[in-house]
Scaffold this motif. Structure first.
Motif, PDB file in Angstrom:
ATOM      1  N   PHE B 343     -10.350  -6.731   9.970  1.00 27.96           N
ATOM      2  CA  PHE B 343     -11.212  -6.616   8.796  1.00 27.96           C
ATOM      3  C   PHE B 343     -10.957  -5.320   8.042  1.00 27.96           C
ATOM      4  CE2 PHE B 343     -13.679  -9.693  11.286  1.00 27.96           C
ATOM      5  CZ  PHE B 343     -13.693 -10.695  10.346  1.00 27.96           C
ATOM      6  N   MET B 344     -10.799  -4.182   8.773  1.00 33.49           N
ATOM      7  CA  MET B 344     -10.668  -2.936   8.012  1.00 33.49           C
ATOM      8  C   MET B 344      -9.286  -2.771   7.404  1.00 33.49           C
ATOM      9  SD  MET B 344     -11.453  -0.493  11.223  1.00 33.49           S
ATOM     10  CE  MET B 344     -10.342  -0.227  12.573  1.00 33.49           C
ATOM     11  N   LYS B 345      -8.214  -3.025   8.212  1.00 35.41           N
ATOM     12  CA  LYS B 345      -6.875  -2.883   7.643  1.00 35.41           C
ATOM     13  C   LYS B 345      -6.586  -4.005   6.662  1.00 35.41           C
ATOM     14  CE  LYS B 345      -4.532  -0.108   8.255  1.00 35.41           C
ATOM     15  NZ  LYS B 345      -3.726   0.262   9.375  1.00 35.41           N
ATOM     16  N   GLY B 346      -7.001  -5.240   7.036  1.00 35.58           N
ATOM     17  CA  GLY B 346      -6.841  -6.352   6.113  1.00 35.58           C
ATOM     18  C   GLY B 346      -7.564  -6.088   4.812  1.00 35.58           C
ATOM     19  N   GLY B 347      -8.789  -5.569   4.912  1.00 32.07           N
ATOM     20  CA  GLY B 347      -9.565  -5.279   3.709  1.00 32.07           C
ATOM     21  C   GLY B 347      -8.871  -4.247   2.841  1.00 32.07           C
ATOM     22  N   ALA B 348      -8.340  -3.181   3.456  1.00 31.31           N
ATOM     23  CA  ALA B 348      -7.662  -2.155   2.669  1.00 31.31           C
ATOM     24  C   ALA B 348      -6.445  -2.738   1.962  1.00 31.31           C
ATOM     25  CB  ALA B 348      -7.244  -0.998   3.579  1.00 31.31           C
ATOM     26  N   PHE B 349      -5.665  -3.549   2.675  1.00 30.74           N
ATOM     27  CA  PHE B 349      -4.494  -4.163   2.034  1.00 30.74           C
ATOM     28  C   PHE B 349      -4.922  -5.121   0.921  1.00 30.74           C
ATOM     29  CE2 PHE B 349      -1.486  -2.996   5.520  1.00 30.74           C
ATOM     30  CZ  PHE B 349      -0.465  -2.554   4.709  1.00 30.74           C
ATOM     31  N   ILE B 350      -6.047  -5.844   1.140  1.00 33.71           N
ATOM     32  CA  ILE B 350      -6.492  -6.786   0.113  1.00 33.71           C
ATOM     33  C   ILE B 350      -6.890  -6.031  -1.145  1.00 33.71           C
ATOM     34  CG2 ILE B 350      -8.323  -8.404  -0.467  1.00 33.71           C
ATOM     35  CD1 ILE B 350      -8.190  -9.331   2.457  1.00 33.71           C
ATOM     36  N   ILE B 351      -7.517  -4.847  -0.976  1.00 33.08           N
ATOM     37  CA  ILE B 351      -7.869  -4.066  -2.162  1.00 33.08           C
ATOM     38  C   ILE B 351      -6.612  -3.617  -2.885  1.00 33.08           C
ATOM     39  CG2 ILE B 351      -8.866  -1.890  -2.917  1.00 33.08           C
ATOM     40  CD1 ILE B 351     -11.059  -2.281  -1.040  1.00 33.08           C
ATOM     41  N   VAL B 352      -5.592  -3.179  -2.111  1.00 35.39           N
ATOM     42  CA  VAL B 352      -4.334  -2.796  -2.750  1.00 35.39           C
ATOM     43  C   VAL B 352      -3.774  -3.982  -3.535  1.00 35.39           C
ATOM     44  CG1 VAL B 352      -1.988  -2.026  -2.331  1.00 35.39           C
ATOM     45  CG2 VAL B 352      -3.837  -1.062  -1.014  1.00 35.39           C
ATOM     46  N   ALA B 353      -3.798  -5.173  -2.915  1.00 30.38           N
ATOM     47  CA  ALA B 353      -3.279  -6.367  -3.591  1.00 30.38           C
ATOM     48  C   ALA B 353      -4.053  -6.660  -4.858  1.00 30.38           C
ATOM     49  CB  ALA B 353      -3.334  -7.563  -2.648  1.00 30.38           C
ATOM     50  N   SER B 354      -5.394  -6.546  -4.784  1.00 29.68           N
ATOM     51  CA  SER B 354      -6.190  -6.908  -5.951  1.00 29.68           C
ATOM     52  C   SER B 354      -6.004  -5.876  -7.061  1.00 29.68           C
ATOM     53  CB  SER B 354      -7.661  -7.027  -5.567  1.00 29.68           C
ATOM     54  OG  SER B 354      -8.136  -5.787  -5.133  1.00 29.68           O
ATOM     55  N   LEU B 355      -5.779  -4.603  -6.691  1.00 29.33           N
ATOM     56  CA  LEU B 355      -5.554  -3.597  -7.723  1.00 29.33           C
ATOM     57  C   LEU B 355      -4.168  -3.764  -8.343  1.00 29.33           C
ATOM     58  CD1 LEU B 355      -7.222  -0.447  -6.194  1.00 29.33           C
ATOM     59  CD2 LEU B 355      -8.053  -1.919  -8.007  1.00 29.33           C
ATOM     60  N   ILE B 356      -3.185  -4.195  -7.537  1.00 25.12           N
ATOM     61  CA  ILE B 356      -1.868  -4.480  -8.121  1.00 25.12           C
ATOM     62  C   ILE B 356      -1.992  -5.649  -9.093  1.00 25.12           C
ATOM     63  CG2 ILE B 356       0.427  -5.369  -7.591  1.00 25.12           C
ATOM     64  CD1 ILE B 356       0.391  -3.688  -5.075  1.00 25.12           C
TER      65      ILE B 356
END
Lengths: 103, 496
Positions: B343-356
């Motif tokens: 959840f935490m690492k996945g969430g951080a990567f998902i935020i990076v993806a959504s900001l890209i």
């Protein structure tokens, strides 16, 4: 019959050849071939252990070799596609040039 | 709830039922995509299959009567059902963010199909009971993730990442196969419990055993990106499309841990054999080096995906503590940390993806002033990063607490053997706070070039909310999941 130590030594030599080639080459294609060498040396191990029948269950070694040959074939198919892809995009497949990302 | 209808549907194949569902989905989706040319439908259909498989795995986890073995190859028990649920949650999140991410390829059918095949491989690994199915499962995951990593058309970095991953992955599989062949040579079987039985009759070292252990630890060390086998991970995570990086960092790495747990606990922990203590020290050394190198190198990173990759290496070091301590309690902590890590690492990567997807770059300097531009994304990122650093009451703190305390307390008493490992881990958590706080400072303190509001895509918001809820819920109310992890650990130890 040839002693099993010789067969295992041959496999180990093959493995080290593959490892050495992989460490020293700068061609992605050659590195892929070296991986195949290493996989095959493990296959020889399986065959040797099964053929010399040290233990009761010999068939499982032969089956494992068939599985690993199939897997190696799949890996080569995907690997060649990836190397072709990098050649198409960057104009080279030499690992010396694959250095955009470091540290 | 009565789950006996599952046995009516699947019969003897019930232990591999979730995999069957996933394989059917993986085969249907490319054909359907070819007919409709609609990526959205492919994504929705894969979500449907993933949710069905998730439901089956959850039912099996809840009802011990329908757990069992399939042809002595796959064993569906508490441990494998729990791991399947973890992999399927990862797959759910990744498929959720993929359709609206501009980085993924236009070959949607193949993309979702490969993703589902990779998850199927992971599930097979989780339920394997012998070395052959573990090897085949790991290769299924590897080969499909090579293709996934490079599936970003005309991007030189993704192409480079694909080739690097392929060569390193090939080396890793060759090493593991060589190790397995040696282990087969000395024990005459590839069934894990039979190997353990043979090992317990041996009383001294022989060289094939040493070769096989070195080769297998190195080979699976590549999969979990433990130092010194970690060099591929930052390159691949940076080069691949961000949804794929999410998948690799959260899913693929957990698969490596599932393998290590299965092999090394079955061989060494259930009944201590002559090499158990040495194995523990090997894993303790790898754990200490991995977390230290991961955290120290992460400090100097400018690219956020690369920083998260190094932090993910450090997290692998924390989970390795479970393999060093080798008790059911440590294993519970390891499993729990794997869940919170999703959840935490996945969430951080998902935020990076959504900001890209919203047009923001990958560098930490691009995140300056994010709190004004998108308060939601900044707040969620803050939660994930603080959770990764281990700040209470977030999930990362709770799981690290269980994991580190397992290194100090064995059966409720303080044991000094692993206290040094716990100390190193705690020091590392403090180091890691530094680079996480750098991102937080960029988001909240620094002024950005633009004040323009950012609009995130809807599916990305849903995925982020799921991860935030997961992080907070696992942090403040860890009871149920800890019970599940504990029973999974006990089933692996054969105590159940």
């Amino acid at each position: 019959m040839i002693p099993i130590e010789l067969v295992l030594g041959f496999a180990a030599l093959l493995f080290c050849t593959g490892l050495y080639g992989m460490m020293t080459t700068n061609k992605a294609l050659v590195a892929l071939m070296c991986v195949e060498l290493m996989l095959n040396s493990a296959n020889i191990n399986f065959i040797a252990f099964a053929a010399y029948n040290v233990f009761a269950d010999a068939t499982i070694g032969n089956i494992f070799v068939l599985m690993s040959i199939a897997i190696a074939a799949a890996e080569v198919a995907v690997g060649l596609a990836l190397i072709l892809n990098v050649y198409k995009i960057k104009g080279t497949s030499s690992t010396d040039d694959l250095t955009t990302m470091r540290w | 709830m009565d789950a006996s209808f599952l046995s009516t549907i699947f019969g003897d194949a019930l232990p591999i039922a979730p995999e069957i569902v996933m394989i059917v989905g993986a085969l249907l989706i490319p054909g359907l995509f070819m007919l409709t040319k609609n990526g959205k439908i492919a994504a929705i259909l894969s979500e449907v299959f993933i949710v069905v498989a998730l439901a089956i795995a959850a039912l099996v986890l809840a009802d011990e009567n329908i757990q069992g073995t399939f042809m002595n190859i796959f064993r569906l028990d508490q441990f494998s059902a729990l791991m399947m649920i973890l992999f399927l949650i990862v797959a759910f999140l990744v498929v959720l963010i993929s359709p609206e991410s501009p980085e993924t390829t236009k070959h949607k059918g193949e993309y979702y199909s490969l993703l589902m095949i990779a998850v199927t491989g992971m599930m097979f690994v989780a339920s394997s009971a012998n070395l052959m199915s573990i090897f085949v499962g790991v290769e299924t995951v590897s080969i499909s993730s090579y293709a996934l990593a490079a599936m970003k058309k005309n991007d030189p970095r993704a192409a480079e990442a694909g080739v690097k991953y392929l060569i390193i992955g090939g080396l890793s599989s060759a090493l593991t196969l060589y190790g397995i062949s040696m282990l087969y040579g000395i024990t005459g079987t590839i069934q894990l419990d039979e190997i353990a039985a043979v090992l317990s009759t041996m009383d001294t070292y022989n060289w094939p055993f040493l070769v096989s252990m070195i080769a297998m630890i190195a080979g699976y060390g590549f999969k979990i990106s433990a130092v010194p086998f970690h060099m591929w991970a930052p390159d691949v995570y940076e080069g691949a499309a961000t949804p794929v990086s999410t998948f690799l960092a959260t899913g693929s790495k957990k698969m490596g841990f599932a393998v290590l747990f299965k092999i090394f606990f079955t061989l060494f922990a259930i009944a201590p054999v002559f090499a158990t203590t040495e194995m523990q020290y090997v894993f303790a050394t790898i754990a200490a080096v991995t977390m230290t190198v991961g955290n120290i190198v992460a400090i100097s990173q400018q690219n956020i995906k690369r920083m998260l990759a190094y932090s993910s290496i450090a997290q692998a070091g924390y989970i390795l503590i479970a393999l060093a301590v080798m008790t059911p309690y440590a294993m519970t902590g390891g499993l729990f940390h794997m869940f919170t890590h999703v959840f935490m690492k996945g969430g951080a990567f998902i935020i990076v993806a959504s900001l890209i997807a919203a047009g923001i770059g990958e560098n930490i300097s691009d995140y300056k002033g994010l709190a004004k531009r998108s308060p939601f994304a900044a707040a969620a990122m803050l939660i994930f990063l603080f959770s990764l650093a281990g700040i209470p009451p977030l999930a990362g703190f709770t799981s690290k607490f269980v994991l580190f305390s397992s290194a100090i307390f064995v059966d409720g008493e303080v044991v000094y053997q692993w206290v040094w490992l716990a100390l190193i881990a705690i020091l590392n958590s403090a180091i890691s706070l530094y680079y996480y706080a750098r991102v937080v400072k960029a988001m909240y303190v620094d002024a950005g070039d633009s004040e323009e509001k950012i609009k995130l895509k809807k599916t990305h918001i849903v995925a982020i909310v799921i991860c935030v809820v997961g992080v907070i819920l696992l942090g403040v109310y860890p009871g149920p999941i800890l019970d599940l992890c504990s029973s999974a650990a006990q089933s692996l130890f054969g105590l159940l």
